[in-house]
Design a protein around this motif. Structure first.
Motif, PDB file in Angstrom:
ATOM      1  N   THR A 146      33.660  19.862  38.206  1.00  0.00           N
ATOM      2  CA  THR A 146      33.510  21.304  37.971  1.00  0.00           C
ATOM      3  C   THR A 146      34.648  21.890  37.154  1.00  0.00           C
ATOM      4  OG1 THR A 146      34.663  21.876  40.037  1.00  0.00           O
ATOM      5  CG2 THR A 146      32.266  21.550  40.156  1.00  0.00           C
ATOM      6  N   VAL A 147      35.736  21.132  36.970  1.00  0.00           N
ATOM      7  CA  VAL A 147      36.882  21.645  36.214  1.00  0.00           C
ATOM      8  C   VAL A 147      36.512  21.930  34.753  1.00  0.00           C
ATOM      9  CG1 VAL A 147      39.217  21.119  35.399  1.00  0.00           C
ATOM     10  CG2 VAL A 147      38.557  20.584  37.752  1.00  0.00           C
ATOM     11  N   PRO A 148      35.814  21.023  34.045  1.00  0.00           N
ATOM     12  CA  PRO A 148      35.424  21.360  32.669  1.00  0.00           C
ATOM     13  C   PRO A 148      34.524  22.588  32.586  1.00  0.00           C
ATOM     14  CG  PRO A 148      35.195  19.005  33.061  1.00  0.00           C
ATOM     15  CD  PRO A 148      35.442  19.634  34.385  1.00  0.00           C
ATOM     16  N   VAL A 149      33.676  22.793  33.581  1.00  0.00           N
ATOM     17  CA  VAL A 149      32.808  23.974  33.576  1.00  0.00           C
ATOM     18  C   VAL A 149      33.644  25.245  33.694  1.00  0.00           C
ATOM     19  CG1 VAL A 149      30.890  25.129  34.736  1.00  0.00           C
ATOM     20  CG2 VAL A 149      30.934  22.636  34.578  1.00  0.00           C
ATOM     21  N   GLY A 150      34.623  25.233  34.622  1.00  0.00           N
ATOM     22  CA  GLY A 150      35.488  26.392  34.770  1.00  0.00           C
ATOM     23  C   GLY A 150      36.304  26.659  33.519  1.00  0.00           C
ATOM     24  N   LEU A 151      36.804  25.604  32.876  1.00  0.00           N
ATOM     25  CA  LEU A 151      37.567  25.759  31.646  1.00  0.00           C
ATOM     26  C   LEU A 151      36.691  26.310  30.528  1.00  0.00           C
ATOM     27  CD1 LEU A 151      40.174  25.285  30.039  1.00  0.00           C
ATOM     28  CD2 LEU A 151      39.377  22.954  29.587  1.00  0.00           C
ATOM     29  N   TRP A 152      35.459  25.822  30.425  1.00  0.00           N
ATOM     30  CA  TRP A 152      34.528  26.310  29.400  1.00  0.00           C
ATOM     31  C   TRP A 152      34.256  27.802  29.581  1.00  0.00           C
ATOM     32  CZ3 TRP A 152      29.324  27.990  29.888  1.00  0.00           C
ATOM     33  CH2 TRP A 152      28.654  28.157  28.677  1.00  0.00           C
ATOM     34  N   LEU A 153      34.038  28.228  30.807  1.00  0.00           N
ATOM     35  CA  LEU A 153      33.797  29.646  31.070  1.00  0.00           C
ATOM     36  C   LEU A 153      35.035  30.482  30.780  1.00  0.00           C
ATOM     37  CD1 LEU A 153      31.774  29.380  34.414  1.00  0.00           C
ATOM     38  CD2 LEU A 153      30.889  30.104  32.195  1.00  0.00           C
ATOM     39  N   LEU A 154      36.212  29.960  31.131  1.00  0.00           N
ATOM     40  CA  LEU A 154      37.447  30.709  30.902  1.00  0.00           C
ATOM     41  C   LEU A 154      37.664  30.982  29.420  1.00  0.00           C
ATOM     42  CD1 LEU A 154      39.992  31.890  32.225  1.00  0.00           C
ATOM     43  CD2 LEU A 154      41.087  29.653  31.901  1.00  0.00           C
ATOM     44  N   VAL A 155      37.447  29.977  28.577  1.00  0.00           N
ATOM     45  CA  VAL A 155      37.612  30.163  27.131  1.00  0.00           C
ATOM     46  C   VAL A 155      36.487  31.022  26.569  1.00  0.00           C
ATOM     47  CG1 VAL A 155      37.712  28.965  24.914  1.00  0.00           C
ATOM     48  CG2 VAL A 155      38.848  27.991  26.916  1.00  0.00           C
ATOM     49  N   ARG A 156      35.287  30.831  27.051  1.00  0.00           N
ATOM     50  CA  ARG A 156      34.120  31.567  26.554  1.00  0.00           C
ATOM     51  C   ARG A 156      34.314  33.080  26.688  1.00  0.00           C
ATOM     52  NH1 ARG A 156      28.503  30.386  26.024  1.00  0.00           N
ATOM     53  NH2 ARG A 156      27.086  32.030  26.686  1.00  0.00           N
ATOM     54  N   TYR A 157      34.964  33.506  27.768  1.00  0.00           N
ATOM     55  CA  TYR A 157      35.145  34.937  28.016  1.00  0.00           C
ATOM     56  C   TYR A 157      36.607  35.365  27.879  1.00  0.00           C
ATOM     57  CZ  TYR A 157      30.417  34.523  29.781  1.00  0.00           C
ATOM     58  OH  TYR A 157      29.069  34.273  29.890  1.00  0.00           O
ATOM     59  N   SER A 158      37.417  34.589  27.166  1.00  0.00           N
ATOM     60  CA  SER A 158      38.842  34.896  27.032  1.00  0.00           C
ATOM     61  C   SER A 158      39.097  36.085  26.122  1.00  0.00           C
ATOM     62  CB  SER A 158      39.593  33.668  26.505  1.00  0.00           C
ATOM     63  OG  SER A 158      39.089  33.291  25.217  1.00  0.00           O
ATOM     64  N   LEU A 159      38.155  36.467  25.283  1.00  0.00           N
ATOM     65  CA  LEU A 159      38.330  37.596  24.364  1.00  0.00           C
ATOM     66  C   LEU A 159      37.661  38.864  24.878  1.00  0.00           C
ATOM     67  CD1 LEU A 159      37.771  35.805  20.928  1.00  0.00           C
ATOM     68  CD2 LEU A 159      39.858  35.986  22.305  1.00  0.00           C
TER      69      LEU A 159
END
Length: 386
Positions: free
Chosen positions: A228-241
């Motif tokens: 689940t770590v890559p999923v959390g990282l993907w979401l974090l970058v996706r909504y970082s802006l």
């Protein structure tokens, strides 16, 4: 200035038209009738690495276009390289150090004070879970202070890009109306990214807490959590802006999340490399560099011993105070830098996709340059977008 022109345009909340704008990482404009003739780049040439045979020499790595790019503030108004993004963040902190450090220092003091109180409350009473419980106890205050720091420092960076001065009072006045929305956005993005990872590790935590566990089953549940770590990282970058979009475009929470998703689309790896990897690594290096001498001073003063140096559950009061002071200094220096990087990446993505450079130049009061050079290319990109 209560409203910064040039950030939110009438179409900024609309979905981008993929057929009417350059690709996400396209560095130059889509040439229009008024654009000057452009040499065809050599095969494999990339933005920032022009064909030396077709570019005038002595004009920097970006050639003729870079020489024509206006720079009213901390960055040139054109698509930026990774180095320019980091340099722009450092320049922002350096030029506006009084405002940036005043805001970040006050927030850092509150954050470290909350962590200090939490450590005192749980110190030595919960064994190996002391550090985790301290983190959970301080999380609400941390989220609130993070939202406040992003709100205030986003205003500072937006003024720095336009070359305008800003005080702490100006930043507070402009950011205050959107603080609650930004707090809600911060909580939502944290739940989406960190929450997914915590949910993945919940079976392992429950299994080990029961006391009856085998290594094979525990290892399998740990693997489930790691996935689940890559999923959390993907979401974090996706909504970082989303935070800069909410503050500068004055949009709602859901609209800001949608804007971040569209701006990051096609540039996920680049945004991740700048926002999460390079900038965070620099921040960690600064924090560790400042913490080491304070820890050593604590040992010299007799506040701790080498065998318990990494045991936060049994730290003396003196060592906790020195650690908090080191944390305050590190946060005061790194928080403005990290906030500036996030805002500059947001601006860079909008320049690449929406020709924000020409709107920022107008907001900065720069004169038009006719139909050639930077302004002509930016105008053609604006025409193509609409």
């Amino acid at each position: 200035m209560t409203d910064t022109p040039g950030w939110a345009s009438p179409s900024s909340s609309e979905p981008p038209r993929d057929g009417a704008r350059p690709p996400a990482d396209a560095p130059a404009a889509v040439p229009g009738p008024s654009a000057p003739p452009q040499a065809t780049p050599a095969p494999g040439a990339q933005y920032g690495q022009p064909d030396r045979g077709t570019q005038p020499s002595g004009q920097g790595p970006y050639g003729w276009e870079a020489a024509r790019s206006p720079r009213p503030g901390v960055i040139p108004l054109r698509p930026l390289s990774v180095g320019e993004l980091l340099d722009g963040a450092v320049t922002t902190v350096r030029r506006h150090w009084r405002t940036a450090l005043t805001l970040s220092l006050g927030i850092a003091v509150l954050d470290q004070a909350g962590a200090f109180v939490a450590k005192l409350l749980v110190k030595g009473r919960t064994g190996a879970s002391t550090q985790l419980l301290t983190l959970l106890a301080t999380m609400p205050l941390t989220l609130l202070l993070d939202a406040l720091a992003v709100a205030l420092l986003t205003i500072v960076v937006s003024r720095a890009v336009l070359g305008r001065p800003v005080t702490a009072g100006d930043a507070w006045r402009d950011a205050r109306p959107r603080l609650l929305q930004l707090l809600g956005l911060t909580v939502l993005t944290t739940l989406m990214s960190v929450g997914v990872v915590l949910l993945g590790f919940t079976p392992l935590i429950g299994y080990t807490a029961g006391g009856a566990g085998t290594p094979g089953t525990a290892g399998l549940l740990f693997l489930v959590g790691v996935l689940t770590v890559p999923v959390g990282l993907w979401l974090l970058v996706r909504y970082s802006l989303a935070a800069p979009a909410l503050m500068l475009e004055k949009q709602g929470v859901m609209a800001a999340l949608s804007r971040s998703r569209r701006l990051v689309r096609g540039s996920w790896w680049r945004v991740c490399a700048v926002v999460l990897v390079l900038s965070r690594i620099l921040a960690v290096i600064v924090g560790a560099t400042l913490l080491i001498p304070f820890r050593f001073l604590g040992l010299v003063l007799g506040f701790g011993t080498m065998d318990r140096l990494g045991d936060s559950g049994h730290e003396s009061i003196g060592m906790m105070v020195l650690t908090a002071v080191a944390g305050i200094i590190a946060s005061a220096l790194t928080t403005p830098f990290l906030a500036a990087v996030g805002v500059l990446v947001y601006i860079d993505q909008r320049i690449r996709r929406e020709a924000l450079d020409i709107e920022l130049a107008r907001a900065a009061g720069l004169p038009e340059q006719g139909g050639t050079g930077w302004s002509g290319q930016a105008a053609d990109r604006t025409t193509a977008r609409h």
